[in-house]
Design an enzyme around this catalytic site. Structure first.
Site, short mmCIF file in Angstrom:
data_model
loop_
_atom_site.label_atom_id
_atom_site.label_comp_id
_atom_site.label_asym_id
_atom_site.label_seq_id
_atom_site.Cartn_x
_atom_site.Cartn_y
_atom_site.Cartn_z
CG ASP A 122 -9.35 -0.05 5.03
OD1 ASP A 122 -9.05 -0.60 3.96
OD2 ASP A 122 -8.62 -0.06 6.04
CE LYS B 70 -3.79 -2.47 2.18
NZ LYS B 70 -4.60 -2.75 3.37
CD GLN C 117 -3.27 -4.31 6.48
OE1 GLN C 117 -3.49 -3.28 5.86
NE2 GLN C 117 -3.57 -5.49 6.00
N1 GUN Z 1 -6.47 -6.73 6.17
C1 GUN Z 1 -6.70 -7.48 5.07
N2 GUN Z 1 -7.24 -6.73 4.08
C2 GUN Z 1 -7.37 -5.48 4.58
C3 GUN Z 1 -7.85 -4.25 4.04
O1 GUN Z 1 -8.31 -4.16 2.88
N3 GUN Z 1 -7.78 -3.18 4.86
C4 GUN Z 1 -7.31 -3.25 6.14
N4 GUN Z 1 -7.31 -2.14 6.89
N5 GUN Z 1 -6.85 -4.38 6.66
C5 GUN Z 1 -6.88 -5.48 5.89
#
Ligand code: GUN
Length: 285
Positions: free
Chosen positions: A121, A54, A98
């Site tokens: 998100d 990311k 996350q």
């Molecule tokens: N953990 C696995 N996928 C995601 C996601 O798309 N966003 C976040 N914040 N955590 C995750």
């Protein structure tokens, strides 16, 4: 029929390139660049890889990412205090925490603490609720990325039968809402569903988000269907596979996402699209 590949990697790269041009134009006009705060609690190796991807995507789009790496012992109160600070920071457009979080921290409490305008998100109940009433603002990234992929090959999905396998808060439920908004007839299967092969054989679009290797058998896929596989599973021999039995499904489907290189990169592209949207919301406020 042999399926064509729904290439999420290539499409996500085009989206990130376009975003960079938009961001560069903003900066050239004297505005600040959009900024994303990225919070990682603990040292789960898979989460570290996702977060690194990311942050790299932010760099490619010229979006500023601000890392907050916290120890696994972080208390819920400490994490909430950081979120409060970032909510109040006018230089921060998006906040990403996350998942998963260590056991002493309740994910629902954390998600609800993020201001909905910074919830890039798209996990906050307010943003899911807006999607449910067809007034989407910040949309959950994985379903949004799947929709971008589906729309790249189906300009009109009205009347198509769509099956979503998995009913999680972050993927399955908003995925069903997205497909409903696109005019599909939507079925959401969960762990109690009894006749999954029959439901799958009726589906023009199948989205699978369960996290179990090869759960959906290739022979359940209708000839000419479109298959989006959200699963990323690591097999005992180290190989990565999705939730769909790919080789057999690819002989029947018209379009199928590979794993890796399908839905995963689209989730990251959607996160950046949301960050730019959050930035625009803040510029207007
Ligand atoms: N953990 C696995 N996928 C995601 C996601 O798309 N966003 C976040 N914040 N955590 C995750």
């Amino acid at each position: 029929m042999t399926a064509q590949i729904l290439d999420g990697k290539a499409l996500s790269e085009r989206i990130v390139d376009e975003l960079r041009q938009q961001v560069d134009a903003l900066v050239a006009s004297g505005k600040r660049a959009p900024a994303l705060a990225v919070i990682l609690v603990g040292d789960d190796p898979a989460s570290a890889i996702y977060v690194r991807n990311k942050k790299r995507a932010c760099e490619r789009a010229d979006v500023r990412s601000v890392s907050h790496d916290l120890p696994a012992s972080t208390s819920q109160a400490e994490l909430l205090a950081l979120i409060d600070k970032l909510n109040d920071d006018p230089e921060v457009d998006g906040i990403l925490v996350q998942m998963p979080l260590p056991p002493q921290i309740e994910p629902e409490t954390v998600i609800e603490r993020i201001h909905p305008d910074k919830d890039v998100d798209g996990f906050h109940p307010y943003n899911i609720g807006r999607l449910a009433v067809r007034m989407p603002t910040l949309r959950s990234c994985t379903p949004m990325g799947v929709m971008t992929l589906l729309k790249s090959v189906h300009s009109d999905m009205r009347g198509m039968n769509a099956l979503v396998v998995g009913a999680s808060n972050h993927v399955g439920r908003p995925m069903g809402l997205e497909l409903l908004m696109a005019g599909c007839t939507v079925t959401t299967a969960n762990s109690q569903t009894r006749n999954l092969p029959v439901l799958a054989l009726q589906a023009d679009i199948v989205v699978v988000a369960v996290g179990r290797p090869n759960l959906v058998k290739g022979e359940w896929i209708k000839e000419g269907a479109t298959v989006a596989d959200v699963g990323i599973n690591r097999l005992p021999d180290g190989r990565i596979c999705g939730d769909v039995e790919y080789a057999v499904a690819a002989e029947r489907a018209a379009w199928i996402t590979p794993v890796p290189g399908g839905v995963g990169p689209m989730t990251v592209a959607s996160l950046l699209q949301n960050t730019l949207q959050a930035y625009e919301i803040h510029q207007k406020a």
